[in-house]
Write a protein that holds these residues in place. Structure first.
Motif, mmCIF file in Angstrom:
data_model
loop_
_atom_site.group_PDB
_atom_site.id
_atom_site.type_symbol
_atom_site.label_atom_id
_atom_site.label_comp_id
_atom_site.label_asym_id
_atom_site.label_seq_id
_atom_site.Cartn_x
_atom_site.Cartn_y
_atom_site.Cartn_z
ATOM 1 N N GLN A 1 14.555 -11.605 -6.132
ATOM 2 C CA GLN A 1 15.933 -11.357 -5.406
ATOM 3 C C GLN A 1 16.512 -9.837 -5.834
ATOM 4 N N PHE A 2 16.213 -9.505 -7.044
ATOM 5 C CA PHE A 2 16.597 -8.008 -7.705
ATOM 6 C C PHE A 2 16.100 -7.085 -6.654
ATOM 7 N N ILE A 3 14.628 -7.104 -6.509
ATOM 8 C CA ILE A 3 13.695 -6.343 -5.641
ATOM 9 C C ILE A 3 14.551 -6.023 -4.218
ATOM 10 N N GLU B 1 0.753 -1.167 -0.021
ATOM 11 C CA GLU B 1 -0.087 0.017 0.178
ATOM 12 C C GLU B 1 0.921 1.184 0.020
ATOM 13 N N LEU B 2 1.959 1.295 0.711
ATOM 14 C CA LEU B 2 3.065 2.213 0.676
ATOM 15 C C LEU B 2 3.610 2.635 -0.743
ATOM 16 N N CYS B 3 3.490 1.518 -1.791
ATOM 17 C CA CYS B 3 4.130 1.908 -2.770
ATOM 18 C C CYS B 3 3.238 2.232 -4.077
ATOM 19 N N VAL B 4 2.161 1.837 -3.857
ATOM 20 C CA VAL B 4 0.872 2.126 -5.034
ATOM 21 C C VAL B 4 1.049 3.522 -5.371
ATOM 22 N N GLY B 5 1.189 4.561 -4.776
ATOM 23 C CA GLY B 5 0.914 6.044 -5.137
ATOM 24 C C GLY B 5 2.106 6.154 -6.179
ATOM 25 N N CYS B 6 3.160 5.542 -6.101
ATOM 26 C CA CYS B 6 4.293 5.829 -7.301
ATOM 27 C C CYS B 6 4.391 4.568 -8.180
ATOM 28 N N HIS B 7 4.518 3.413 -7.746
ATOM 29 C CA HIS B 7 4.700 2.472 -8.630
ATOM 30 C C HIS B 7 3.330 1.710 -9.007
ATOM 31 N N GLY B 8 2.237 2.414 -8.906
ATOM 32 C CA GLY B 8 1.142 2.138 -9.624
ATOM 33 C C GLY B 8 0.428 0.882 -9.046
ATOM 34 N N GLU C 1 11.491 5.210 -21.014
ATOM 35 C CA GLU C 1 12.160 6.547 -20.374
ATOM 36 C C GLU C 1 12.875 6.163 -19.023
ATOM 37 N N TYR C 2 12.412 4.980 -18.391
ATOM 38 C CA TYR C 2 13.362 4.604 -16.889
ATOM 39 C C TYR C 2 14.360 3.868 -17.486
ATOM 40 N N LEU C 3 14.420 3.214 -18.644
ATOM 41 C CA LEU C 3 15.318 2.218 -19.075
ATOM 42 C C LEU C 3 16.591 3.263 -19.575
ATOM 43 N N VAL C 4 16.174 4.078 -20.305
ATOM 44 C CA VAL C 4 17.096 5.368 -20.538
ATOM 45 C C VAL C 4 17.807 5.759 -19.289
ATOM 46 N N LYS C 5 16.913 6.100 -18.301
ATOM 47 C CA LYS C 5 17.538 6.806 -17.208
ATOM 48 C C LYS C 5 18.390 5.887 -16.362
ATOM 49 N N ALA C 6 18.098 4.663 -16.348
ATOM 50 C CA ALA C 6 18.977 3.733 -15.621
ATOM 51 C C ALA C 6 20.128 3.343 -16.234
ATOM 52 N N THR D 1 23.791 3.100 -1.129
ATOM 53 C CA THR D 1 24.789 2.766 -2.151
ATOM 54 C C THR D 1 23.905 3.133 -3.390
ATOM 55 N N ARG D 2 22.689 3.120 -3.258
ATOM 56 C CA ARG D 2 21.623 3.461 -4.386
ATOM 57 C C ARG D 2 20.932 4.609 -3.688
ATOM 58 N N LYS D 3 20.821 5.810 -4.685
ATOM 59 C CA LYS D 3 20.433 7.011 -3.881
ATOM 60 C C LYS D 3 19.141 7.492 -4.758
ATOM 61 N N ASN D 4 18.167 7.679 -3.876
ATOM 62 C CA ASN D 4 16.707 8.254 -4.760
ATOM 63 C C ASN D 4 16.080 9.014 -3.457
ATOM 64 N N GLU D 5 15.733 10.312 -3.915
ATOM 65 C CA GLU D 5 14.941 10.961 -2.973
ATOM 66 C C GLU D 5 13.732 10.490 -2.729
ATOM 67 N N ALA D 6 13.117 10.134 -3.725
ATOM 68 C CA ALA D 6 11.576 9.722 -3.539
ATOM 69 C C ALA D 6 11.559 8.241 -2.570
ATOM 70 N N MET D 7 12.518 7.415 -2.733
ATOM 71 C CA MET D 7 12.642 6.093 -2.167
ATOM 72 C C MET D 7 13.127 6.417 -0.736
ATOM 73 N N GLN D 8 13.860 7.308 -0.341
ATOM 74 C CA GLN D 8 14.489 7.237 0.921
ATOM 75 C C GLN D 8 13.602 7.230 2.077
ATOM 76 N N PRO D 9 12.489 8.129 2.129
ATOM 77 C CA PRO D 9 11.498 8.158 3.140
ATOM 78 C C PRO D 9 10.855 6.771 3.423
ATOM 79 N N ILE D 10 10.583 5.892 2.199
ATOM 80 C CA ILE D 10 10.064 4.897 2.108
ATOM 81 C C ILE D 10 10.945 3.762 2.781
ATOM 82 N N ILE D 11 12.022 3.567 2.552
ATOM 83 C CA ILE D 11 13.013 2.610 2.650
ATOM 84 C C ILE D 11 13.139 2.585 4.237
HETATM 85 C C1 HEC Z 1 7.175 8.725 -3.589
HETATM 86 C C2 HEC Z 1 7.575 7.732 -4.669
HETATM 87 C C3 HEC Z 1 7.663 6.519 -4.470
HETATM 88 C C4 HEC Z 1 7.438 5.587 -3.365
HETATM 89 C C5 HEC Z 1 6.112 5.787 -2.537
HETATM 90 C C6 HEC Z 1 8.050 4.328 -3.618
HETATM 91 N N1 HEC Z 1 9.137 4.267 -4.457
HETATM 92 FE FE1 HEC Z 1 10.033 2.836 -5.102
HETATM 93 N N2 HEC Z 1 10.902 4.091 -6.310
HETATM 94 C C7 HEC Z 1 10.661 5.617 -6.707
HETATM 95 C C8 HEC Z 1 11.599 5.949 -7.653
HETATM 96 C C9 HEC Z 1 11.397 7.279 -8.360
HETATM 97 C C10 HEC Z 1 12.205 4.838 -8.271
HETATM 98 C C11 HEC Z 1 13.566 5.046 -9.309
HETATM 99 C C12 HEC Z 1 14.632 5.420 -8.605
HETATM 100 C C13 HEC Z 1 15.954 5.683 -9.854
HETATM 101 O O1 HEC Z 1 15.640 6.196 -10.774
HETATM 102 O O2 HEC Z 1 17.033 5.017 -9.333
HETATM 103 C C14 HEC Z 1 11.881 3.749 -7.201
HETATM 104 C C15 HEC Z 1 12.733 2.408 -7.472
HETATM 105 C C16 HEC Z 1 12.360 1.420 -6.739
HETATM 106 C C17 HEC Z 1 13.020 0.131 -6.736
HETATM 107 C C18 HEC Z 1 14.000 -0.228 -8.002
HETATM 108 C C19 HEC Z 1 13.378 -0.909 -8.982
HETATM 109 C C20 HEC Z 1 14.512 -1.076 -10.209
HETATM 110 O O3 HEC Z 1 13.795 -1.468 -11.343
HETATM 111 O O4 HEC Z 1 15.467 -0.606 -10.155
HETATM 112 C C21 HEC Z 1 12.411 -0.674 -5.976
HETATM 113 C C22 HEC Z 1 12.620 -2.255 -5.975
HETATM 114 C C23 HEC Z 1 11.465 -0.058 -5.262
HETATM 115 N N3 HEC Z 1 11.289 1.440 -5.843
HETATM 116 C C24 HEC Z 1 10.680 -0.520 -4.310
HETATM 117 C C25 HEC Z 1 9.511 0.019 -3.745
HETATM 118 C C26 HEC Z 1 8.700 -0.167 -2.805
HETATM 119 C C27 HEC Z 1 8.679 -1.907 -2.180
HETATM 120 C C28 HEC Z 1 7.954 0.586 -2.289
HETATM 121 C C29 HEC Z 1 6.795 0.475 -1.238
HETATM 122 C C30 HEC Z 1 7.186 0.010 0.052
HETATM 123 C C31 HEC Z 1 8.190 1.862 -2.997
HETATM 124 N N4 HEC Z 1 9.089 1.404 -3.797
HETATM 125 C C32 HEC Z 1 7.775 3.094 -2.878
HETATM 126 C C33 HEC Z 1 9.497 6.025 -6.154
HETATM 127 C C34 HEC Z 1 8.742 5.541 -5.148
#
Ligand code: HEC
Ligand code: HEC
Length: 195
Positions: free
Chosen positions: A61-63, A35-42, A151-156, A74-84
């Motif tokens: 395993q990749f996930i 549920e925490l992920c739906v808003g971004c990952h659909g 566009e995500y593949l391009v970015k990656a 070691t992998r940085k992303n502002e959107a993922m930081q508060p989630i992790i």
């Molecule tokens: C606020 C938006 C947001 C939320 C909420 C979010 N993510 Fe993400 N997530 C992202 C973004 C943006 C990226 C791409 C990061 C990048 O470009 O490196 C990402 C990348 C990932 C990746 C790497 C996938 C790949 O193909 O490389 C995983 C795994 C992931 N998220 C899992 C989760 C999970 C599990 C949750 C819920 C518990 C979650 N995310 C919630 C925005 C979000």
């Protein structure tokens, strides 16, 4: 840098082997946590948002490894930081199993078959399938890249090429992406997004 990535690898290996020995993943718990992920990952792990990858059908395993990398910084992303910060080891294991169990994305109609043709040639020349498998569904720590958002593949690929993203497996992708031209990256991403 070698030492750091080795340390992370060992930590990830310990984490994953602890999982496999002591617990089985809980899909229902993974679904609830997702549920925490739906808003971004659909819905159902199918992203509708630019630069956010779909997670449906991604390798378990990749996930898990990517989540460990985000947590370790070691992998940085502002959107993922508060989630992790809200996930413990058990959540990571359950989320990996849950997203891996979902139906992978379907390719949109190919609007540029010529570009796909170029991408197919580049993929063959660069031996992408030797790691990602012939269907590009990936395996273990190697990502599914088939029908991921273009566009995500391009970015990656740019993130690996620039060293912004290092990855876990002996920096495999950094070495692969470094020599790719921008044109090759565009073609590869288009091809892989329309399999
Ligand atoms: C606020 C938006 C947001 C939320 C909420 C979010 N993510 Fe993400 N997530 C992202 C973004 C943006 C990226 C791409 C990061 C990048 O470009 O490196 C990402 C990348 C990932 C990746 C790497 C996938 C790949 O193909 O490389 C995983 C795994 C992931 N998220 C899992 C989760 C999970 C599990 C949750 C819920 C518990 C979650 N995310 C919630 C925005 C979000
Ligand atoms: C030597 C093995 C190997 C080869 C060859 C290889 N890959 Fe990868 N690839 C990997 C691994 C391992 C990962 C996961 C790395 C990580 O943890 O970031 C990955 C990740 C990726 C990702 C990130 C996916 C995501 O969801 O974040 C993309 C895109 C990608 N590879 C594309 C390619 C393309 C295109 C080629 C050919 C030009 C290729 N790979 C060749 C091993 C390989």
């Amino acid at each position: 840098m070698y030492k750091t990535s080795l340390g992370i690898l060992l930590a990830a290996a310990a984490l994953l082997s602890e999982f496999s020995v002591t617990h089985a993943a809980d899909l229902e718990a993974g679904k609830a946590k997702a549920e925490l992920c739906v808003g971004c990952h659909g819905e159902n792990g199918l992203s509708q948002t630019e630069n956010i990858p779909s997670l449906a059908g991604q390798q378990d395993q990749f996930i898990q490894w990517q989540l460990v990398f985000f947590r370790a910084g070691t992998r940085k992303n502002e959107a993922m930081q508060p989630i992790i910060e809200q996930l413990n080891n058990e959540d990571i294991r359950n989320l990996g199993a849950y997203f891996a169990s979902l139906t992978p994305p379907k390719a949109p109609p190919d609007d540029n078959p010529e570009l796909s043709q170029k991408g197919a040639q580049a993929a063959a020349g660069r031996r992408c399938a030797s790691c990602h498998t012939d269907s590009y569904a990936g395996t273990k720590g190697v990502a599914r890249i088939a029908d991921q958002r273009e566009e995500y593949l391009v970015k990656a690929l740019h993130d690996y090429k620039s060293g912004q993203r290092v990855g876990g497996s002996q920096a495999a992708m950094t070495d692969v992406a470094y020599p790719l031209s921008n044109e090759e990256i565009e073609a590869l991403a288009h091809y892989l997004a329309h399999l």
